[in-house]
Scaffold this active site. Structure first.
Site, PDB file in Angstrom:
ATOM      1  N   HIS A  24      -6.441  62.083 -24.211  1.00  0.00           N
ATOM      2  CA  HIS A  24      -6.399  63.333 -23.638  1.00  0.00           C
ATOM      3  C   HIS A  24      -7.376  63.576 -22.505  1.00  0.00           C
ATOM      4  O   HIS A  24      -7.093  64.180 -21.578  1.00  0.00           O
ATOM      5  CB  HIS A  24      -6.139  64.503 -24.451  1.00  0.00           C
ATOM      6  CG  HIS A  24      -4.768  64.788 -24.771  1.00  0.00           C
ATOM      7  ND1 HIS A  24      -4.237  65.334 -26.268  1.00  0.00           N
ATOM      8  CD2 HIS A  24      -3.623  64.405 -24.029  1.00  0.00           C
ATOM      9  CE1 HIS A  24      -2.919  65.457 -26.194  1.00  0.00           C
ATOM     10  NE2 HIS A  24      -2.548  64.714 -24.856  1.00  0.00           N
TER      11      HIS A  24
ATOM     12  N   ARG B 199       8.822  59.149 -25.627  1.00  0.00           N
ATOM     13  CA  ARG B 199       8.045  58.291 -26.919  1.00  0.00           C
ATOM     14  C   ARG B 199       8.465  59.567 -28.171  1.00  0.00           C
ATOM     15  O   ARG B 199       7.393  60.287 -28.343  1.00  0.00           O
ATOM     16  CB  ARG B 199       6.691  58.074 -26.773  1.00  0.00           C
ATOM     17  CG  ARG B 199       6.385  56.941 -25.953  1.00  0.00           C
ATOM     18  CD  ARG B 199       4.875  56.558 -25.971  1.00  0.00           C
ATOM     19  NE  ARG B 199       4.583  55.657 -25.074  1.00  0.00           N
ATOM     20  CZ  ARG B 199       4.016  55.782 -23.769  1.00  0.00           C
ATOM     21  NH1 ARG B 199       3.772  57.103 -23.458  1.00  0.00           N
ATOM     22  NH2 ARG B 199       3.662  54.834 -22.971  1.00  0.00           N
TER      23      ARG B 199
ATOM     24  N   ARG C 238      13.450  57.755 -26.392  1.00  0.00           N
ATOM     25  CA  ARG C 238      13.566  56.420 -27.197  1.00  0.00           C
ATOM     26  C   ARG C 238      13.365  56.986 -28.836  1.00  0.00           C
ATOM     27  O   ARG C 238      12.581  58.065 -29.198  1.00  0.00           O
ATOM     28  CB  ARG C 238      12.331  55.678 -27.051  1.00  0.00           C
ATOM     29  CG  ARG C 238      12.305  54.441 -27.912  1.00  0.00           C
ATOM     30  CD  ARG C 238      11.247  53.509 -27.541  1.00  0.00           C
ATOM     31  NE  ARG C 238       9.798  54.155 -27.853  1.00  0.00           N
ATOM     32  CZ  ARG C 238       8.781  53.709 -27.527  1.00  0.00           C
ATOM     33  NH1 ARG C 238       8.632  52.537 -26.804  1.00  0.00           N
ATOM     34  NH2 ARG C 238       7.439  54.003 -27.908  1.00  0.00           N
TER      35      ARG C 238
ATOM     36  N   ASN D 292       5.566  45.406 -22.476  1.00  0.00           N
ATOM     37  CA  ASN D 292       4.255  45.272 -23.342  1.00  0.00           C
ATOM     38  C   ASN D 292       4.679  44.211 -24.578  1.00  0.00           C
ATOM     39  O   ASN D 292       3.733  43.375 -24.960  1.00  0.00           O
ATOM     40  CB  ASN D 292       3.887  46.747 -23.963  1.00  0.00           C
ATOM     41  CG  ASN D 292       3.433  47.411 -22.746  1.00  0.00           C
ATOM     42  OD1 ASN D 292       3.511  47.297 -21.568  1.00  0.00           O
ATOM     43  ND2 ASN D 292       3.061  49.039 -23.093  1.00  0.00           N
ATOM     44  N   ASP D 293       5.824  44.431 -25.214  1.00  0.00           N
ATOM     45  CA  ASP D 293       6.173  43.696 -26.386  1.00  0.00           C
ATOM     46  C   ASP D 293       6.579  42.324 -25.895  1.00  0.00           C
ATOM     47  O   ASP D 293       6.363  41.396 -26.825  1.00  0.00           O
ATOM     48  CB  ASP D 293       7.063  44.528 -27.504  1.00  0.00           C
ATOM     49  CG  ASP D 293       6.353  45.252 -28.240  1.00  0.00           C
ATOM     50  OD1 ASP D 293       5.045  45.176 -28.457  1.00  0.00           O
ATOM     51  OD2 ASP D 293       6.792  46.016 -29.046  1.00  0.00           O
TER      52      ASP D 293
ATOM     53  N   ARG E 178      -1.519  41.427 -27.598  1.00  0.00           N
ATOM     54  CA  ARG E 178      -2.219  41.787 -26.550  1.00  0.00           C
ATOM     55  C   ARG E 178      -3.443  42.633 -26.701  1.00  0.00           C
ATOM     56  O   ARG E 178      -4.156  42.908 -25.650  1.00  0.00           O
ATOM     57  CB  ARG E 178      -1.179  42.911 -25.788  1.00  0.00           C
ATOM     58  CG  ARG E 178      -0.762  44.127 -26.543  1.00  0.00           C
ATOM     59  CD  ARG E 178       0.117  44.874 -25.778  1.00  0.00           C
ATOM     60  NE  ARG E 178       0.551  46.171 -26.429  1.00  0.00           N
ATOM     61  CZ  ARG E 178       1.605  46.421 -27.112  1.00  0.00           C
ATOM     62  NH1 ARG E 178       2.459  45.571 -27.299  1.00  0.00           N
ATOM     63  NH2 ARG E 178       1.763  47.670 -27.615  1.00  0.00           N
TER      64      ARG E 178
END
Length: 571
Positions: A188, A297, A333, A455-456, A466
Site C-alpha cells: 500500500h 481479485r 474473478r 503471469n501464470d 517467476r
C-alpha cells in the site's frame, strides 16, 4: 565522492532530496513501559482503538477534501482493521496472555500479518505491512509516541518497510521520493506513492544495499532506472536538473490523455481496463483513464478473516465496485485461493507444488459452501451495473460445464429466495495454462470471453518459477512459445464471435500492447498507472504498421531478440 546503488524502479520519475529514515523502532519505548493490571491494560487498548479509529476518520476526511480518493480508501481500509471485532478479540486474548497492552496489540497484529505474508500472491502478502502498520499505530498511541517532524526541505522516505500511514499522513509536497527495502510492488505504500506520482524504488534489502543509505544523506533517485546517487557532486545535480524538467513535461502530456480513447491512427480501438484488489481501487483506476475493471481479485474479500465471508459480505463488496464503475464493465474473478494462499478456515493441506495443486476453480467445484454464495453475490451485484464472472485455472470443457451448472443453481436459489439478480452477466475464463490455450478453439464455443493471465501462462509454458531469482532471466512474455499461445487464444475468440482480453503483466508493457492489438485483442487490463503509457503507444501507431511488426516478430526464434527488436522499432 558520490556512491551509486541500484534497486528496482517501480514508479518513474527523478527526485532529489534529503533522506528521512521511516519506521520508528518502538523497542526502547516498550522496555520502559510499565503495565498495570490486565483489566486496565485491556481498557487502554480499547481506548486506543477508539482514538486511532477517530484519528483515521479525520485523516480520511482531510484526504477526501483534497480529492486524494485512493489514499483515503487505503486509510479507510486501515480504519476497518482497527474497528474489526475479530482484531479487538485477538488483542484482548493477547493481553490476557502477556499482561501488556502495547505488546498484546503488536502480537495480535503480527500473527495476522504472518498469515498474509506466507502467501505466494504478492498483492496479498503485501497486506501484512498494513496489519503491522495498524498494530504499530495503536501501540504508539498507548505508548504516547509522537510522529517525527519534517522541516521545510523535501525528503526522500527510506526504510526496509514503510507504513502506508506514514506516506498518507504527509503532504505530497513534502515527499520527493520513496526508497523501500521490500521488493513488493503491490504494498500500500507503493500504491499511495503511485497515486501521488512519487518516484519509488524497491528491492533494496537485497545485498543490504539499504544499509548504505544514512539518515540525512542527500540523494538523487531515478525511479525508472532504479538508480540512486548518494551524496551527489554538483555536476551530478546539474545533469539531473534537466531530466526533472523533461519529466514534468511528460506528466502534463499523460494527464492530457486521460479522457482520450486508446485508438490507433487508423481507427482500431482497444479497451484499457484496470486490475483491482478491492472496490476502493476503482476511483483511482478511473482517474488514470480506465474504461472499467478487467480483473477484480475477489480473494481479497476472503482474506484477513477467521471464517468464510457470507453471501451478504461479498454482495456488498462486489456491488460497491460495480456501482463505482458507473455502467462500465466490472469483471470479477472467482476466488483464486489455494495451497500458495493459505486460509486457516479452509483447512487446505500444505502441498509441495501449490501452483500445480488444489487451487482456484479446483477448490470451488468441490466446495459448494464457498462457490455458491460467491456466485449468488456476483449475480445480485450485477443488478447495479455491468458485471462479468471470470473463472480461474480452467483447463478443460468439463470443468466449465460444471461451473455453468453451479451458476444455474445459484439463479434458481435466488429466484426461490425472492432476491433480484442479473440474468445478463457474462461468464468467461482465464487462459493461464498451456492446456487452456491449446483448447481455446473448443472452449470458445462455451464461454463468453477469454482473459489471458500471462503471469501464470508464461511460467507454466516455460517451466520457470517467476519468483526464482536464479532463473528469472528465462521468464519472458516475448518467448515465441508464449506469443503463439496468446495469438491462438485471440484468434479462437475472434473466430467464435467472443471477445478476448488480457489481465497479466504483459498487458502493461507498451510494446507488447502493440503486438496484442495487431493480433486482434479487444481489451487490456493492467495496474492503473500503466494505462497512460500503453494508451500513448497505441495512439502513436497504425494497425497496418503493427501487423507488419507482428509478422516480423512471429518469424523470430528468441524472446530476447524479440524484446530488443521491439525496443529498436517502437522505442
Amino acid at each position: 565522492m558520490a556512491e551509486i546503488i541500484r534497486g528496482k524502479g517501480v514508479i518513474s520519475g527523478i527526485a532529489m532530496g534529503k533522506i528521512m529514515l521511516a519506521g520508528q523502532n518502538l523497542d526502547g519505548y516498550l522496555v520502559n513501559y510499565k503495565p498495570e493490571d490486565k483489566e486496565t491494560e485491556k481498557q487502554k487498548a480499547k481506548d486506543a482503538l477508539t482514538a486511532v479509529a477517530e484519528i483515521l476518520r479525520e485523516s480520511i476526511e482531510k484526504l477526501k477534501s483534497k480529492d486524494m480518493k485512493e489514499q483515503a480508501a487505503i486509510m479507510e481500509a486501515h480504519r476497518m482493521m482497527v474497528q474489526d471485532p475479530m482484531m479487538a478479540d485477538n488483542i484482548m486474548a493477547k493481553i490476557d496472555e502477556l499482561g501488556n497492552a502495547p505488546q498484546g496489540v503488536l502480537k495480535a497484529a503480527e500473527e495476522q500479518a504472518v498469515m498474509f505474508e506466507q502467501m505466494e500472491d504478492e498483492y496479498f502478502a503485501a497486506r501484512a505491512v498494513d496489519l503491522r502498520d495498524v498494530g504499530k499505530r495503536v501501540a504508539k498511541y498507548i505508548l504516547g509516541v509522537k510522529e517525527p517532524e519534517i522541516g521545510d526541505e523535501k525528503v526522500i522516505l527510506c526504510g526496509r518497510e514503510i507504513e502506508p500511514s506514514v506516506i498518507a499522513g504527509m503532504e505530497t509536497e513534502k515527499i520527493a521520493g520513496v526508497l523501500l527495502g521490500s521488493g513488493s510492488t503491490t504494498a500500500h505504500a507503493v500504491i499511495i506513492a503511485k497515486a501521488r506520482a512519487i518516484p519509488t524504488i524497491v528491492g533494496l534489502n537485497k545485498e543490504d544495499r539499504i544499509d548504505r543509505i544514512a539518515d540525512g544523506d542527500h540523494v538523487i533517485m531515478d525511479g525508472e532506472r532504479g538508480e540512486i546517487v548518494i551524496n551527489p557532486a554538483p555536476e551530478d545535480i546539474a545533469s539531473y536538473d534537466e531530466k526533472i524538467k523533461k519529466q514534468k513535461e511528460l506528466a502534463e502530456h499523460y494527464a492530457a490523455l486521460k479522457d482520450l480513447p486508446a485508438v490507433t491512427t487508423d481507427g482500431v480501438k482497444v479497451d484499457l481496463m484496470a486490475n483491482i484488489g478491492t472496490h476502493m481501487d476503482v476511483d483511482n483506476a478511473l482517474n488514470y483513464g480506465a474504461e472499467g475493471v478487467g480483473l477484480f481479485r475477489s480473494e481479497f474479500v476472503f482474506m484477513g478473516r477467521q471464517d468464510i465471508p457470507t453471501e451478504e459480505d461479498q454482495f456488498k463488496a462486489y456491488k460497491e465496485a460495480i456501482e463505482k464503475c458507473k455502467g462500465k464493465l466490472c469483471v470479477i474473478r472467482t476466488m483464486d485461493i489455494g495451497g500458495d494462499k493459505p486460509l486457516p478456515y479452509l483447512n487446505i493441506p500444505e502441498e509441495e507444488n501449490p501452483f500445480l495443486g488444489y487451487r482456484a476453480v479446483r477448490i470451488s467445484l468441490q466446495r459448494r459452501d464457498l462457490f455458491l454464495p460467491q456466485l449468488k453475490a456476483i449475480l445480485r451485484a450485477g443488478v447495479y451495473g455491468k458485471a462479468a464472472i471470470m473463472i480461474p485455472m480452467i483447463i478443460n470443457v468439463a470443468e466449465f460445464k460444471k461451473v455453468k451448472e453451479f451458476i444455474e443453481e445459484a439463479k434458481l436459489e435466488l429466484a426461490h429466495e425472492g432476491k433480484a439478480y442479473s440474468d445478463d452477466v457474462q461468464v468467461g475464463i482465464m487462459v493461464e495454462t498451456p492446456a487452456a490455450a491449446i483448447m481455446t478453439p473448443v472452449l470458445a464455443k462455451y464461454v463468453d470471453f477469454f482473459s489471458i493471465g500471462t503471469n501464470d501462462l508464461v511460467q507454466y509454458t516455460l517451466a520457470v518459477d517467476r519468483g526464482n531469482a536464479n532463473i528469472s532471466y528465462l521468464y519472458n512474455h516475448f518467448n515465441p512459445a508464449v506469443l503463439r499461445l496468446v495469438q491462438r487464444t485471440i484468434t479462437s475468440a475472434r473466430e467464435n464471435g467472443i471477445w478476448a482480453g488480457m489481465c497479466g503483466e504483459m498487458a502493461s508493457d507498451p510494446n507488447a500492447a502493440v503486438l496484442l492489438m495487431a493480433m486482434g485483442i479487444n481489451e487490456l487490463s493492467m495496474s492503473a498507472p500503466s494505462i497512460p503509457r500503453v494508451k500513448e503507444k497505441i495512439r502513436s501507431i497504425s494497425s497496418v504498421k503493427a501487423k507488419e511488426i507482428l509478422a516480423d516478430v512471429m518469424t523470430m526464434e528468441d524472446g530476447d531478440d524479440i524484446r530488443n527488436y521491439l525496443q529498436k522499432i517502437l522505442g
